[in-house]
Design a protein around this motif. Structure first.
Motif, PDB file in Angstrom:
ATOM      1  N   ILE A  48      88.994 -25.021  50.062  1.00 20.89           N
ATOM      2  CA  ILE A  48      90.246 -23.978  49.762  1.00 20.89           C
ATOM      3  C   ILE A  48      89.582 -22.739  50.556  1.00 20.89           C
ATOM      4  CG2 ILE A  48      91.421 -22.279  48.388  1.00 20.89           C
ATOM      5  CD1 ILE A  48      92.418 -25.260  48.065  1.00 20.89           C
ATOM      6  N   VAL A  70     101.424 -23.725  53.349  1.00 18.43           N
ATOM      7  CA  VAL A  70     100.793 -24.772  52.954  1.00 18.43           C
ATOM      8  C   VAL A  70     101.397 -25.955  52.269  1.00 18.43           C
ATOM      9  CG1 VAL A  70      98.600 -25.801  51.567  1.00 18.43           C
ATOM     10  CG2 VAL A  70      98.430 -23.515  52.760  1.00 18.43           C
ATOM     11  N   GLU A  77     108.954 -29.621  58.052  1.00 19.01           N
ATOM     12  CA  GLU A  77     107.972 -28.546  57.776  1.00 19.01           C
ATOM     13  C   GLU A  77     107.350 -28.336  59.371  1.00 19.01           C
ATOM     14  OE1 GLU A  77     106.779 -26.330  55.834  1.00 19.01           O
ATOM     15  OE2 GLU A  77     108.270 -27.288  53.956  1.00 19.01           O
ATOM     16  N   VAL A  94      93.318 -17.395  45.399  1.00 23.26           N
ATOM     17  CA  VAL A  94      94.107 -17.242  46.576  1.00 23.26           C
ATOM     18  C   VAL A  94      95.527 -17.985  46.358  1.00 23.26           C
ATOM     19  CG1 VAL A  94      92.992 -16.435  48.501  1.00 23.26           C
ATOM     20  CG2 VAL A  94      92.701 -18.728  47.789  1.00 23.26           C
ATOM     21  N   ARG A  95      95.852 -17.824  45.242  1.00 22.08           N
ATOM     22  CA  ARG A  95      97.032 -18.788  44.664  1.00 22.08           C
ATOM     23  C   ARG A  95      98.412 -18.551  45.027  1.00 22.08           C
ATOM     24  NH1 ARG A  95      95.976 -22.556  40.930  1.00 22.08           N
ATOM     25  NH2 ARG A  95      93.769 -22.802  40.261  1.00 22.08           N
ATOM     26  N   ARG A  96      98.926 -19.616  45.488  1.00 24.46           N
ATOM     27  CA  ARG A  96     100.489 -19.203  45.841  1.00 24.46           C
ATOM     28  C   ARG A  96     101.254 -19.761  44.798  1.00 24.46           C
ATOM     29  NH1 ARG A  96     100.264 -20.009  52.012  1.00 24.46           N
ATOM     30  NH2 ARG A  96      97.940 -19.831  52.576  1.00 24.46           N
ATOM     31  N   LYS A  97     102.729 -19.100  45.155  1.00 21.75           N
ATOM     32  CA  LYS A  97     103.809 -19.760  44.351  1.00 21.75           C
ATOM     33  C   LYS A  97     104.051 -21.163  44.864  1.00 21.75           C
ATOM     34  CE  LYS A  97     107.475 -16.630  42.902  1.00 21.75           C
ATOM     35  NZ  LYS A  97     108.434 -15.923  43.421  1.00 21.75           N
ATOM     36  N   ASN A  98     103.782 -21.975  43.859  1.00 20.20           N
ATOM     37  CA  ASN A  98     103.931 -23.549  44.231  1.00 20.20           C
ATOM     38  C   ASN A  98     105.505 -23.919  43.836  1.00 20.20           C
ATOM     39  OD1 ASN A  98     102.994 -26.552  43.084  1.00 20.20           O
ATOM     40  ND2 ASN A  98     102.902 -26.094  45.120  1.00 20.20           N
ATOM     41  N   ARG A  99     106.032 -24.918  44.757  1.00 20.62           N
ATOM     42  CA  ARG A  99     107.095 -25.472  44.455  1.00 20.62           C
ATOM     43  C   ARG A  99     106.952 -27.388  44.369  1.00 20.62           C
ATOM     44  NH1 ARG A  99     111.756 -27.700  46.809  1.00 20.62           N
ATOM     45  NH2 ARG A  99     110.784 -27.001  49.001  1.00 20.62           N
ATOM     46  N   LYS A 100     106.967 -27.881  43.352  1.00 15.28           N
ATOM     47  CA  LYS A 100     106.592 -29.303  43.318  1.00 15.28           C
ATOM     48  C   LYS A 100     107.889 -30.156  43.568  1.00 15.28           C
ATOM     49  CE  LYS A 100     102.311 -29.579  40.657  1.00 15.28           C
ATOM     50  NZ  LYS A 100     102.018 -28.713  40.002  1.00 15.28           N
ATOM     51  N   ALA A 101     107.491 -31.160  44.276  1.00 10.60           N
ATOM     52  CA  ALA A 101     108.612 -32.179  44.353  1.00 10.60           C
ATOM     53  C   ALA A 101     108.283 -33.656  44.540  1.00 10.60           C
ATOM     54  CB  ALA A 101     109.411 -32.148  45.777  1.00 10.60           C
ATOM     55  N   HIS A 131      97.417 -27.969  44.551  1.00  8.42           N
ATOM     56  CA  HIS A 131      98.839 -27.631  44.136  1.00  8.42           C
ATOM     57  C   HIS A 131      98.904 -26.024  44.062  1.00  8.42           C
ATOM     58  CE1 HIS A 131      99.959 -31.873  44.498  1.00  8.42           C
ATOM     59  NE2 HIS A 131      99.448 -32.005  43.295  1.00  8.42           N
ATOM     60  N   GLY A 132      97.946 -25.558  43.355  1.00  9.43           N
ATOM     61  CA  GLY A 132      97.957 -24.126  43.143  1.00  9.43           C
ATOM     62  C   GLY A 132      97.841 -23.115  44.379  1.00  9.43           C
ATOM     63  N   TYR A 133      97.387 -23.888  45.433  1.00 10.85           N
ATOM     64  CA  TYR A 133      97.172 -23.041  46.775  1.00 10.85           C
ATOM     65  C   TYR A 133      98.116 -23.501  47.806  1.00 10.85           C
ATOM     66  CZ  TYR A 133      92.721 -22.420  44.379  1.00 10.85           C
ATOM     67  OH  TYR A 133      91.973 -22.142  43.267  1.00 10.85           O
ATOM     68  N   ALA A 134      99.387 -24.465  47.390  1.00 16.77           N
ATOM     69  CA  ALA A 134     100.258 -24.805  48.380  1.00 16.77           C
ATOM     70  C   ALA A 134     101.499 -24.137  48.006  1.00 16.77           C
ATOM     71  CB  ALA A 134     100.246 -26.301  48.216  1.00 16.77           C
ATOM     72  N   ASP A 135     102.327 -23.961  49.114  1.00 21.38           N
ATOM     73  CA  ASP A 135     103.662 -23.368  48.887  1.00 21.38           C
ATOM     74  C   ASP A 135     104.588 -24.508  48.287  1.00 21.38           C
ATOM     75  OD1 ASP A 135     103.271 -20.506  50.108  1.00 21.38           O
ATOM     76  OD2 ASP A 135     102.576 -21.823  51.820  1.00 21.38           O
ATOM     77  N   LEU A 136     104.432 -25.630  49.089  1.00 13.33           N
ATOM     78  CA  LEU A 136     105.119 -26.935  48.704  1.00 13.33           C
ATOM     79  C   LEU A 136     104.334 -28.052  48.583  1.00 13.33           C
ATOM     80  CD1 LEU A 136     107.955 -28.464  48.393  1.00 13.33           C
ATOM     81  CD2 LEU A 136     107.607 -29.052  50.828  1.00 13.33           C
ATOM     82  N   SER A 137     104.488 -28.774  47.152  1.00 10.34           N
ATOM     83  CA  SER A 137     103.858 -29.833  46.776  1.00 10.34           C
ATOM     84  C   SER A 137     104.667 -31.136  46.878  1.00 10.34           C
ATOM     85  CB  SER A 137     102.872 -29.675  45.524  1.00 10.34           C
ATOM     86  OG  SER A 137     102.002 -28.624  45.486  1.00 10.34           O
TER      87      SER A 137
END
Lengths: 356, 230
Positions: free
Chosen positions: A313, A322, B225, B203-210, A334-340
């Protein structure tokens, strides 16, 4: 309180021209702040490293950041023959005030002993409050030698700098990247090596300033037997717009080639990896992102099969966007990603290669 | 904390042992708490002849400057006739990679970084350095500092007899006084840097899971993307 004549007592009469109600016990008329032990160091000295006759991106970033974070002067040490003069406008454009152009027979080719000594001479001349050097292979080797010459504290591989006047506090990952440590130097000059990609790349524009020739008269004692330059210019992952990063989750070696294939057909895309794949020997170290590899800040970072260890990271958190592809819904990435995307990465990459 | 031999150093040691000749002596040393002697014992088992542990309560909290100071003092006192002073490029934990070159300057000797290989040529040593963009071969004069950059991914296997022999070899501990250093030259007090605070690296981001089952749908998403159209 008899016998108290040194003025430090709270009560007493004036003795020897200084009065006891003056806490600094200074003679009348003398400036209050007059400490001969106070260092007069000020400004920043940066070594502008060159590669193929160009200032490296790493050095450019550091020069620009130095002029941004403090109002002190920015001195730049530049090595090279007369041809290096063409670099002046660019270096001034990044924010340098003064260039010390170091010349001399011994400096024509790089050796850590000579470069460190020449930098020490320049540092002695300009008396900077801090000396910042890029954490390139040569910078990492020269900086410690220079630090030992100047008696400076040196922090390696910084990921951030905060300035308060001439004092700087630098941040670096500690304890395997789990924590960050803010470190300051005890005396002057303060020294740090900084990685490429930590600061934004400055725009190139022309500027003006003072350039000074610095003649280095020492000699190199290094006995070089042979030098072979790598002809093929390996492209640098820190220049890539899109990075496809492969991690330990990749079980099939052919996926690496597939990813390369995908990257080659997307403009500005490259493949990088986490430490696991370097250890397996699937990818070269120059492609590794993270604490022990490169720091990157691409537009898009696609982490495929990467669990997201802090060490990794550290190297990619500057990415603009990300996307993580991983089967493990609980992976830290996943905590560091915009889309997982919770999915198996290998068939997806195969499909992607087929589509492209 | 357990104390292990760092992979970089282990690799450096095996490289040195591979060119060791009759009459050569390989001395291993490290600075650390008493349990660091385990790492030195491993060096002895691998084939080093002698080992020294620089250990003193006052060494605690040393930054690279204070560490280098102690190491340089050791080399001056106990290894001034050494042909080479060999290091691993960096420790796998701290990863500063500064100590070898600060020591080189303190000893006023030449330094050779990123060494991949070393061989003998006549009475001297030739080192091959890899700077990434170029490879350089140099002759390393007596006393030089050499830092090996690789690790051996598999490590070295030891036989029982290696272990038994290693257990017999001498391992000596040297403290601050033994190095002739003052209290303010070592450890936290002798350091030129201070840690002012530590924080977590957030450095966490707002995450969207699919959750996507179909690989071709994943491929489509990734293409979108990347801004490329199939």
């Amino acid at each position: 309180m008899s016998g108290c004549s040194d003025g430090s007592c709270s009560s007493g009469s004036c003795t020897g021209g200084s009065c006891s109600d003056n806490p600094d016990r200074l003679p009348p008329g003398m400036l209050k702040r007059y400490d001969l032990n106070e260092s007069t160091a000020d400004g920043t000295l940066v070594w502008a490293e060159t590669e193929d006759g160009k200032v490296t991106r790493n050095s450019a970033e550091i020069i620009a950041e130095s002029s941004r974070i403090s109002d002190g002067r920015v001195f730049v040490a530049l090595f090279g023959g007369p041809e290096a003069k063409s670099l002046y406008p660019e270096i001034f454009g990044y924010g340098a005030d003064t260039i010390y152009h170091v010349r001399g027979k011994a400096t024509e080719s790089y050796s850590p002993e000579v470069y460190a000594e020449a930098l020490a001479q320049v540092a002695e001349r300009v008396n900077p409050a801090s000396v910042l050097i890029g954490a390139s292979p040569r910078g990492r080797e020269t900086a410690p030698r220079l630090a030992a010459m100047l008696g400076s504290g040196l922090t390696a591989d910084c990921t951030g700098i905060a300035a308060d006047g001439r004092r700087i506090v630098v941040t670096r990952p500690a304890f395997g990247g789990v924590l960050t440590a803010d470190i300051e130097c005890v005396g002057f000059p303060q020294m740090a090596t900084i990685r490429q990609g930590v600061f934004p790349t400055p725009e190139r524009r022309e500027g003006q300033g003072t350039a000074i020739y610095w003649q280095y008269s020492g000699e190199s004692r290094k006995k070089v037997l042979s030098v072979s330059r790598r002809s093929e210019k390996a492209s640098d992952i820190s220049d890539a717009r899109v990075l496809i990063a492969l991690g330990a989750g990749i079980r099939d070696r052919t996926i690496v080639d597939l990813a390369e294939e995908v990257a080659s057909s997307v403009d500005g895309a490259m493949v990088c990896c986490s430490r696991a794949l370097v250890e397996r020997g699937w990818m070269p170290q120059s492609r590794q992102v993270g604490m022990t590899g490169r720091t990157v800040r691409p537009e898009l970072y696609i982490a495929v099969g990467i669990s997201g260890a802090v060490q990794h990271i550290t190297g990619m958190s500057g990415a603009n966007r990300v996307v993580a592809v991983n089967t493990d819904e609980k992976a830290p990435i996943h905590g560091y990603a915009d889309l997982s995307i919770i999915s198996d990465a290998e068939p997806a990459l195969r499909e992607l290669a087929r589509l492209i | 904390m357990p104390s292990i031999l760092d992979p970089y150093c282990e690799h450096a040691l095996t490289k040195v042992l591979s060119i060791k000749e009759e009459g050569d002596e390989v001395v291993a040393f490290t600075m650390g708490p008493p349990q660091a002697s385990e790492a030195l014992r491993r060096c002895l088992c691998l084939g080093a002849d002698k080992a020294f542990l620089l250990s003193d309560r006052a060494f605690a909290g040393a930054d690279t400057w204070a560490t280098s100071r102690a190491v340089a003092a050791f080399v001056q006192r106990y290894g001034s006739d050494a042909d080479l002073v060999v290091f691993g490029q960096k420790a796998s934990d701290g990863e500063t990679g500064q100590v070898p070159f600060e020591v080189a300057q303190m000893l006023s000797v030449q330094q050779f970084a990123y060494v991949k290989d070393m061989r003998r040529s006549g009475g001297s040593f030739v080192v091959a350095q890899d700077y990434g963009d170029s490879e350089v071969e140099c002759e390393a004069p007596a006393g030089s500092v050499v830092a090996f950059s690789d690790v051996d991914p598999c490590g070295t296997l030891m036989s029982i007899s290696d272990r038994l022999r290693g257990a017999q070899k001498p391992l000596e501990t040297i403290d601050r006084v033994g190095l002739g250093l003052g209290l303010y030259s070592v450890g936290l007090k002798g350091s030129r840097t201070r840690i002012v605070r530590t924080g977590t690296n957030d450095v966490r981001r707002k995450n969207r899971k699919a959750v996507v089952g179909n690989p071709s749908r994943v491929a489509e998403l990734l293409l979108e993307e990347m801004g490329a159209r199939p």
